[in-house]
Design a protein around this motif. Structure first.
Motif, short mmCIF file in Angstrom:
data_model
loop_
_atom_site.label_atom_id
_atom_site.label_comp_id
_atom_site.label_asym_id
_atom_site.label_seq_id
_atom_site.Cartn_x
_atom_site.Cartn_y
_atom_site.Cartn_z
N MET A 185 -16.83 -64.05 11.34
CA MET A 185 -17.10 -64.19 12.77
C MET A 185 -18.36 -65.02 12.96
O MET A 185 -19.34 -64.86 12.24
CB MET A 185 -17.27 -62.80 13.40
CG MET A 185 -17.44 -62.82 14.90
SD MET A 185 -17.55 -61.18 15.66
CE MET A 185 -15.88 -60.61 15.48
N THR A 186 -18.35 -65.95 13.92
CA THR A 186 -19.52 -66.79 14.16
C THR A 186 -20.66 -65.94 14.71
O THR A 186 -20.47 -64.83 15.21
CB THR A 186 -19.19 -67.89 15.17
OG1 THR A 186 -18.91 -67.28 16.45
CG2 THR A 186 -17.97 -68.70 14.74
N HIS A 204 -20.36 -62.77 17.15
CA HIS A 204 -20.92 -61.48 16.74
C HIS A 204 -21.87 -60.94 17.82
O HIS A 204 -21.86 -59.75 18.15
CB HIS A 204 -21.67 -61.63 15.42
CG HIS A 204 -22.32 -60.36 14.96
ND1 HIS A 204 -21.61 -59.33 14.38
CD2 HIS A 204 -23.63 -59.95 15.01
CE1 HIS A 204 -22.44 -58.34 14.10
NE2 HIS A 204 -23.66 -58.69 14.47
N HIS A 260 -12.30 -61.26 14.08
CA HIS A 260 -12.96 -61.39 12.77
C HIS A 260 -11.95 -61.75 11.69
O HIS A 260 -12.20 -62.60 10.83
CB HIS A 260 -13.67 -60.10 12.43
CG HIS A 260 -14.24 -60.07 11.05
ND1 HIS A 260 -15.35 -60.79 10.69
CD2 HIS A 260 -13.85 -59.41 9.92
CE1 HIS A 260 -15.63 -60.59 9.41
NE2 HIS A 260 -14.73 -59.75 8.92
N ALA A 261 -10.77 -61.11 11.73
CA ALA A 261 -9.79 -61.31 10.66
C ALA A 261 -9.14 -62.69 10.73
O ALA A 261 -8.92 -63.33 9.69
CB ALA A 261 -8.73 -60.22 10.74
N ARG A 299 -10.20 -65.57 11.82
CA ARG A 299 -11.06 -66.73 11.53
C ARG A 299 -10.76 -67.90 12.47
O ARG A 299 -10.59 -69.05 12.02
CB ARG A 299 -10.91 -67.17 10.08
CG ARG A 299 -10.82 -66.05 9.07
CD ARG A 299 -12.17 -65.45 8.75
NE ARG A 299 -12.04 -64.24 7.95
CZ ARG A 299 -11.93 -64.21 6.63
NH1 ARG A 299 -11.89 -65.34 5.96
NH2 ARG A 299 -11.84 -63.06 5.99
N SER A 341 -11.44 -70.50 15.91
CA SER A 341 -12.58 -71.27 16.39
C SER A 341 -12.32 -71.69 17.84
O SER A 341 -11.22 -71.51 18.38
CB SER A 341 -12.79 -72.52 15.53
OG SER A 341 -11.82 -73.51 15.84
N ASP A 383 -9.16 -73.70 18.78
CA ASP A 383 -7.81 -73.14 18.76
C ASP A 383 -7.26 -72.96 20.16
O ASP A 383 -8.01 -72.93 21.15
CB ASP A 383 -7.81 -71.79 18.03
CG ASP A 383 -7.73 -71.95 16.52
OD1 ASP A 383 -6.74 -72.55 16.06
OD2 ASP A 383 -8.65 -71.50 15.81
N TYR A 440 -14.69 -65.98 21.21
CA TYR A 440 -14.67 -67.28 20.55
C TYR A 440 -14.64 -68.46 21.52
O TYR A 440 -14.83 -69.60 21.12
CB TYR A 440 -13.47 -67.37 19.59
CG TYR A 440 -13.79 -66.78 18.25
CD1 TYR A 440 -14.28 -67.57 17.22
CD2 TYR A 440 -13.64 -65.42 18.01
CE1 TYR A 440 -14.58 -67.03 15.99
CE2 TYR A 440 -13.95 -64.87 16.79
CZ TYR A 440 -14.42 -65.67 15.77
OH TYR A 440 -14.74 -65.14 14.56
N THR A 487 -0.19 -64.10 9.26
CA THR A 487 -1.02 -62.94 8.98
C THR A 487 -0.54 -61.80 9.87
O THR A 487 -0.29 -61.98 11.06
CB THR A 487 -2.51 -63.21 9.26
OG1 THR A 487 -2.69 -63.50 10.65
CG2 THR A 487 -3.01 -64.37 8.43
N ALA A 537 -5.99 -61.74 6.61
CA ALA A 537 -6.83 -62.92 6.84
C ALA A 537 -6.14 -64.15 6.27
O ALA A 537 -5.48 -64.07 5.23
CB ALA A 537 -8.20 -62.74 6.19
N ASP A 593 -7.07 -66.48 4.51
CA ASP A 593 -7.42 -66.84 3.13
C ASP A 593 -7.14 -65.72 2.14
O ASP A 593 -7.57 -65.78 0.98
CB ASP A 593 -8.89 -67.25 3.05
CG ASP A 593 -9.85 -66.18 3.54
OD1 ASP A 593 -9.37 -65.12 4.02
OD2 ASP A 593 -11.08 -66.38 3.45
#
Length: 506
Positions: free
Chosen positions: A1-2, A6, A193-194, A196, A198, A201, A224, A304, A319, A321
């Motif tokens: 999370m940025t 946060h 958070h999961a 990811r 920006s 999006d 976000y 996901t 997530a 990744d």
């Protein structure tokens, strides 16, 4: 999370979150619908004016306001207006009718009821009158309006109960689930958070805004600072034009939505269905591993999947990744602050800020939590060494055949590998000899060869399924019964339908 997300996630209330995001990026869009759009700054301004109009109608902090509205920009504005006032909101899914709506109005003791008028051919205003609802007003195109100067201070506490959400109510009446602003912010923060995401999006809301996923998703947008396309009525292929027009990068909803997108993709293999799409994400129902692999392989995007419920809007999430194995076979990991405990019987229990405060009915609340304050979910699973949660089914979905426990989900996951299976639900049915027998109910894709029980059991044997788990009954249906929110299969209806059926004793 940025860092920004946060910081915003520490907001005490949803209204504070709106104000902080509007101050940061007032001109950026937050909601897109057809030719219309709403910026973060406009959301704050319109919600305040609507709050003033509601205040003039008599809505005060703590006033219970039920609303049964479709997924529209106006619905989000009304909801945040109520959050600005500190009213108690009771969202009702717009597909519900007299029985469910009447129950929600009675149990919540709603002082006001917002409806869309005639929507999709059904007169909601007339139903509200028929049910004796108080304070009925229509909020489809036009919302209450007033001068924000009359408003009292915004609520400062985010831990008071201000939300009553309703479970789907399968074999009994729905349960009124009590949430706070902070529990909803915590759930949305978990999702954000999961995934990811920006500010570049573009998301999408193809589900009812009145579902617990509504605030869950909107909190993510506020954290976000990116927009989402709203679908008042979602159907494929009709909705594809809007996905393409707005350049949606993140779509989804639940397993049924993944299957719907896949079905459309298979009509034009090799040509990406939504050129800008990079991620499908959702939850609310089990995800067979084969669905994950098919989406990645055929749609050219990541998938996901997560785990949530009305009582806890977001528990775990995969997530982008994560490893392929974890994305295909688990529900992801919990965020910081979400505790997962597995009981001796394998039941999943939860504790954390995103967990609801209980139910409207005190007796239901007392039965829902264990002695350590963990919510008893009724789901069965285990946590891997890497911290990922694997769900193996519901306690009520464990089939006990001749004293042996059988997981319905294990069989369903294998059935999804068969090319003639579009979707599958495995249930236990009463049986005088076995206690319960295994029944597979299958929905086939268009043009598939009809399936027979011998074909299905032979396939499952070849997949390595133990003999004592093989279905003894097969039912092929045109469409599995589903709810109207995340298209979750309603197994109780299948049990009711086939409970009196008979098979030859083995």
């Amino acid at each position: 999370m940025t860092d920004t997300a946060h910081t915003l996630g520490t907001s005490r209330t949803l209204w504070e979150l709106v104000e902080r995001r509007a101050a940061l990026t007032p001109g950026r869009p937050v909601l897109l619908q057809g030719d219309r759009s709403l910026t973060f700054g406009e959301l704050r301004e319109r919600a305040e004016r609507c709050a003033a109009g509601l205040y003039g109608m008599g809505v005060r902090p703590g006033t219970v306001v039920a609303w049964q509205l479709p997924t529209r920009i106006e619905t989000a504005v009304l909801s945040f207006a109520l959050a600005r006032l500190g009213a108690v909101q009771s969202p009702v899914i717009p597909f519900y009718r007299d029985r469910e709506v009447g129950f929600a109005l009675r149990e919540s003791k709603a002082d006001f009821f917002a409806v869309p008028g005639v929507w999709r051919g059904f007169d909601h205003t007339e139903m509200a009158r028929r049910l004796g609802a108080r304070g009925i007003f229509e909020a489809y195109d036009d919302l209450p309006d007033g001068d924000p100067a009359v408003l009292p201070p915004a609520p400062a506490s985010g831990v008071d109960v201000r939300w009553i959400y309703w479970t789907s109510g399968t074999t009994s009446d729905p349960k009124g689930v009590l949430h706070t602003d902070r529990s909803l912010i915590a759930g949305g923060s978990c999702l954000a958070h999961a995934l990811r995401l920006s500010e570049d999006d573009i998301g999408s809301m193809a589900f009812p805004y009145a579902h617990i996923a509504g605030p869950d998703y909107t909190v993510m947008l506020l954290l976000y600072g990116f927009p989402a396309v709203m679908f008042e009525q979602f159907a494929l292929p009709e909705a594809l034009a809007e996905y393409r027009r707005h350049g949606v990068t993140v779509a989804g909803g639940s397993t049924a939505f993944y299957s719907m997108f896949l079905a459309e993709q298979r009509k034009q293999p090799g040509r990406k269905l939504i050129p800008t799409l990079r991620l499908l994400a959702g939850g609310g129902a089990p995800k067979p591993p084969e669905i994950y692999h098919a989406v990645v392989r055929e749609m050219g995007c990541q998938l996901t999947h997560g785990y949530g419920m009305t009582e806890v809007p977001m528990i775990t999430m995969g997530a982008p990744d994560d490893t392929v194995e974890n994305l295909a076979t688990t529900e992801g990991r919990p965020p910081e602050g979400m505790e997962i405990r597995i009981s001796e019987g394998g039941e999943v229990r939860l504790r954390g800020e995103a967990v609801c405060r209980g139910y409207l009915d005190p007796a239901q609340s007392a039965a829902a939590f264990d002695e350590d304050g963990f919510l008893i979910t009724g789901d069965v699973g285990h946590v891997t060494a890497s911290g990922h949660l694997v769900l193996t089914g519901r306690i009520k979905d464990i089939i006990i055949r001749k004293g042996e426990n059988i997981s319905a989900k294990e069989i369903e996951d294998l059935l999804h590998r068969h090319p003639a299976v579009g979707d599958a639900a495995v249930i236990g049915l009463p049986d005088p000899e076995r206690g319960e027998r295994v029944c597979a109910v299958i929905e086939q894709p268009p043009g598939a060869e009809p399936l027979a029980l011998e074909t299905v059991t032979g396939f499952l044997r070849a997949q390595g399924l133990s003999v004592h788990k093989l279905p003894e009954q097969l039912e092929v249906v045109e469409a599995l019964p589903r709810n109207e929110t995340l298209r979750k299969v309603l197994k109780y209806k299948l049990r009711e339908r086939y409970a009196g059926s008979r098979v030859t004793p083995s």
